[in-house]
Design an enzyme around this catalytic site. Structure first.
Site, PDB file in Angstrom:
ATOM      1  N   THR A  68      72.926 -10.867   4.870  1.00 26.39           N
ATOM      2  CA  THR A  68      73.136 -11.259   5.908  1.00 26.39           C
ATOM      3  C   THR A  68      72.718 -10.750   7.203  1.00 26.39           C
ATOM      4  O   THR A  68      73.059 -10.015   6.967  1.00 26.39           O
ATOM      5  CB  THR A  68      74.252 -12.003   5.678  1.00 26.39           C
ATOM      6  OG1 THR A  68      74.004 -13.070   4.470  1.00 26.39           O
ATOM      7  CG2 THR A  68      74.524 -13.441   6.719  1.00 26.39           C
ATOM      8  N   ARG A 110      74.318 -24.247  -3.718  1.00 28.83           N
ATOM      9  CA  ARG A 110      75.257 -24.270  -3.019  1.00 28.83           C
ATOM     10  C   ARG A 110      74.595 -23.291  -1.434  1.00 28.83           C
ATOM     11  O   ARG A 110      74.398 -23.019  -1.428  1.00 28.83           O
ATOM     12  CB  ARG A 110      75.497 -22.598  -4.128  1.00 28.83           C
ATOM     13  CG  ARG A 110      76.570 -21.982  -3.556  1.00 28.83           C
ATOM     14  CD  ARG A 110      75.753 -20.423  -2.427  1.00 28.83           C
ATOM     15  NE  ARG A 110      77.906 -19.358  -2.282  1.00 28.83           N
ATOM     16  CZ  ARG A 110      77.537 -18.961  -1.529  1.00 28.83           C
ATOM     17  NH1 ARG A 110      76.434 -18.715  -0.747  1.00 28.83           N
ATOM     18  NH2 ARG A 110      78.594 -18.430  -0.874  1.00 28.83           N
ATOM     19  N   VAL A 111      76.103 -23.710  -1.076  1.00 27.88           N
ATOM     20  CA  VAL A 111      76.269 -23.387   0.793  1.00 27.88           C
ATOM     21  C   VAL A 111      77.241 -22.161   1.225  1.00 27.88           C
ATOM     22  O   VAL A 111      78.612 -22.875   0.437  1.00 27.88           O
ATOM     23  CB  VAL A 111      76.840 -24.553   1.265  1.00 27.88           C
ATOM     24  CG1 VAL A 111      76.344 -24.140   2.545  1.00 27.88           C
ATOM     25  CG2 VAL A 111      74.943 -25.382   0.750  1.00 27.88           C
ATOM     26  N   GLY A 112      76.774 -21.055   1.408  1.00 29.88           N
ATOM     27  CA  GLY A 112      77.904 -20.284   1.631  1.00 29.88           C
ATOM     28  C   GLY A 112      78.577 -20.395   3.387  1.00 29.88           C
ATOM     29  O   GLY A 112      78.298 -22.001   3.455  1.00 29.88           O
ATOM     30  N   ASP A 113      79.210 -19.547   3.447  1.00 33.08           N
ATOM     31  CA  ASP A 113      79.824 -19.944   4.824  1.00 33.08           C
ATOM     32  C   ASP A 113      78.809 -19.035   6.393  1.00 33.08           C
ATOM     33  O   ASP A 113      79.024 -20.256   7.113  1.00 33.08           O
ATOM     34  CB  ASP A 113      80.656 -18.448   5.642  1.00 33.08           C
ATOM     35  CG  ASP A 113      80.267 -17.203   5.203  1.00 33.08           C
ATOM     36  OD1 ASP A 113      79.323 -17.261   4.242  1.00 33.08           O
ATOM     37  OD2 ASP A 113      80.183 -16.340   6.269  1.00 33.08           O
ATOM     38  N   THR A 164      79.214 -11.944   7.970  1.00 31.75           N
ATOM     39  CA  THR A 164      78.919 -11.263   6.573  1.00 31.75           C
ATOM     40  C   THR A 164      80.215 -11.248   5.607  1.00 31.75           C
ATOM     41  O   THR A 164      81.052 -10.732   6.143  1.00 31.75           O
ATOM     42  CB  THR A 164      77.716 -10.619   6.625  1.00 31.75           C
ATOM     43  OG1 THR A 164      77.366 -10.415   5.488  1.00 31.75           O
ATOM     44  CG2 THR A 164      78.268  -8.932   7.300  1.00 31.75           C
ATOM     45  N   GLY A 165      79.793 -11.692   4.909  1.00 26.77           N
ATOM     46  CA  GLY A 165      80.616 -11.122   2.978  1.00 26.77           C
ATOM     47  C   GLY A 165      80.781 -12.566   2.068  1.00 26.77           C
ATOM     48  O   GLY A 165      80.220 -13.183   1.765  1.00 26.77           O
ATOM     49  N   GLY A 167      80.664 -15.680   1.229  1.00 19.91           N
ATOM     50  CA  GLY A 167      80.802 -16.695   1.754  1.00 19.91           C
ATOM     51  C   GLY A 167      82.237 -17.654   1.375  1.00 19.91           C
ATOM     52  O   GLY A 167      82.905 -18.752   2.055  1.00 19.91           O
TER      53      GLY A 167
HETATM   54  N1  ASP Z   1      78.060 -14.565   3.514  1.00 21.47           N
HETATM   55  C1  ASP Z   1      76.485 -15.139   3.123  1.00 21.47           C
HETATM   56  C2  ASP Z   1      76.746 -15.784   1.372  1.00 21.47           C
HETATM   57  O1  ASP Z   1      78.428 -16.338   0.926  1.00 21.47           O
HETATM   58  C3  ASP Z   1      76.889 -13.421   2.362  1.00 21.47           C
HETATM   59  C4  ASP Z   1      76.490 -12.091   2.636  1.00 21.47           C
HETATM   60  O2  ASP Z   1      77.252 -12.237   3.893  1.00 21.47           O
HETATM   61  O3  ASP Z   1      75.741 -11.466   2.123  1.00 21.47           O
HETATM   62  O4  ASP Z   1      76.251 -16.711   1.941  1.00 21.47           O
END
Ligand code: ASP
Length: 345
Positions: free
Chosen positions: A210, A238-241, A261-262, A264
Site C-alpha cells: 500500500t 471487502r474494504v480495508g482501512d 499500512t498493514g 486492514g
Molecule cells: N491496509 C491495506 C488493507 O488492508 C493493506 C496494506 O496496507 O498493505 O487493505
C-alpha cells in the site's frame, strides 16, 4: 434586490466561515516536509535483489522529490500528497494503481483516501475498478461532492464525470501479483476452504505494498493520503482501512497527519490513524510516543502487522512499523531519507 442581499450575505458568510474553518491558526512556516510509505511487511534482504532494491528506492525518491517540489513551490499540503502518491500508484512495485493485488475473483478493487488537516475535509473511494489513479478520485470526492466516501461503480462513475482517466481493469495487472494470487488460490482449493485464512493471505506476499504520504506545507497545514489494492484474495466488496478516515488516514492541524499500512481489519478496529492523533492532541504526547504505543504495543499485542508514517505541525516525522520492513522515506530541509529494511537507521 432580495437576491443580491442573499448573495452578499452568502459572500460575507462564506468569508467568515472560511476563516473559522481553518481550525489551526498557524504561523507561516517555510520549512516544508513530506514523508511517504510503500507498504510494510516481511520485507527481508533475502527477498529483494540489489537491483530490485535500487529500483524501488529510485521510485520512492521520485515520489519524495515530486511531493517536496510541489510544497516548495508554495502549493498546499494536499498537492504534495497527490504528487507523491500518483507516482507510487503508477509504479508496478506497489500495491496501488498499476501493481495492485488481485481479489479472490482475479480482479482489482482499489481504495484510496485523502484528508486535509486545516479544516478536516476528506474524500475517499472504495472498490473502484476503472479509475487509473484512485487518489485523484478521493481528492475529487473531497473537493467536488458533499460526501466523504463513494464506493464501487458509483465511485467509478463519479470519477469519470470528473474527467479522471479511466482504464480497463487489466491495466492494474502485474505478473508478480498474479503469481501471489495463484498461490493463495492453490492453497485455498487444496484445503477446499471457502475463503483463504488470514495466514494464507499474508504468506502469499512478502510485503503488502500500500502507498501513502503525509505533507506539511508552507502555511503549516498538514494533509495525509493513502492508496491501495487491499489484500490479495480479498472477498468481493471487502474494504480495508486505507479509505476509512480515522483508520488508514487522518490529518488534523491540531495534532498530526498519519497514513497507515498493514492488516486492514486490525487497523479499522483499532482506529489506528485517529488514535495516534488523539494521543498527541489530548495527552500531549509526542507523535513518536503516540505511534509507538499504538503500533508497537496495542497492535503488536494482537497480531496487527503493519506500520504508519506521519508528521506533526512542527515537522517532527515518524516512520513506525512492527514488521520486518517498510518501504519508506522523508524529505525535510536538507534531510533526505529512503529506507526499506528494519535495520536501516
Ligand atoms: N491496509 C491495506 C488493507 O488492508 C493493506 C496494506 O496496507 O498493505 O487493505
Amino acid at each position: 434586490m432580495k437576491k443580491s442581499i442573499v448573495l452578499l450575505a452568502t459572500l460575507i458568510g462564506g468569508a467568515v466561515m472560511a476563516n473559522n474553518e481553518s481550525i489551526n491558526q498557524v504561523e507561516t512556516n517555510k520549512t516544508v516536509a513530506i514523508v511517504i510509505h510503500g507498504g510494510a511487511g516481511t520485507i527481508k534482504r533475502e527477498n529483494l535483489s540489489d537491483q530490485q532494491e535500487k529500483d524501488i528506492k529510485a521510485v520512492l525518491q521520485q515520489a519524495l522529490d515530486a511531493g517536496h517540489q510541489a510544497l516548495s513551490e508554495g502549493k498546499e499540503a494536499t498537492a504534495g500528497v497527490i504528487a507523491a502518491i500518483t507516482i507510487l500508484e503508477n509504479s508496478p512495485f506497489f500495491n496501488a494503481g498499476h501493481g495492485a493485488v488481485f481479489t479472490k475473483h482475479g480482479k482489482h478493487e482499489l481504495d484510496a483516501s485523502i484528508m486535509r488537516g486545516s479544516d478536516l475535509n476528506a474524500g475517499a473511494v472504495a472498490g473502484v475498478s476503472y479509475t487509473k489513479n484512485p487518489i485523484l478520485a478521493a481528492e475529487q470526492v473531497m473537493l467536488n461532492s458533499p460526501h466523504v466516501m463513494l464506493s464501487g461503480s458509483g465511485a467509478d462513475t463519479f470519477s469519470k464525470l470528473r474527467d479522471l482517466e479511466q482504464v480497463e481493469n487489466t491495466y492494474f495487472d502485474t505478473k508478480f501479483r498474479r503469481d501471489a494470487w495463484k498461490e493463495v488460490d492453490r492453497k485455498t482449493k487444496a484445503k477446499k476452504a471457502e475463503t483463504a485464512s488470514a495466514d494464507d493471505i499474508l504468506a502469499a506476499e512478502f510485503k503488502f505494498g500500500t502507498v501513502g504520504a503525509v505533507a506539511l506545507d508552507q502555511n503549516g497545514h498538514i494533509a495525509a493520503g493513502t492508496s491501495t489494492g487491499g489484500m490479495t484474495y480479498k472477498a468481493w466488496g471487502r474494504v480495508g482501512d486505507s479509505p476509512i478516515i480515522g483508520a488508514g488516514t487522518y490529518a488534523d492541524d491540531r495534532s498530526c497527519g498519519i497514513s497507515a499500512t498493514g492488516h486492514g481489519e486490525f487497523f479499522i478496529r483499532y482506529t489506528v490513524a485517529s488514535d495516534i492523533c488523539a494521543r498527541v492532541r489530548y495527552q500531549n504526547k509526542s507523535i513518536e510516543k503516540a505511534a509507538d504505543e499504538v503500533i508497537m504495543q496495542e497492535l503488536k499485542g494482537v497480531g496487527g502487522d503493519g506500520g504508519v508514517i506521519g508528521l506533526d505541525p512542527k515537522g517532527n516525522i515518524i516512520m513506525t512499523f512492527n514488521t520486518a520492513g517498510m518501504y519508506r522515506g522523508y524529505k525535510k530541509g536538507n534531510e533526505n531519507v529512503v529506507q526499506i529494511f528494519g535495520d536501516e537507521k
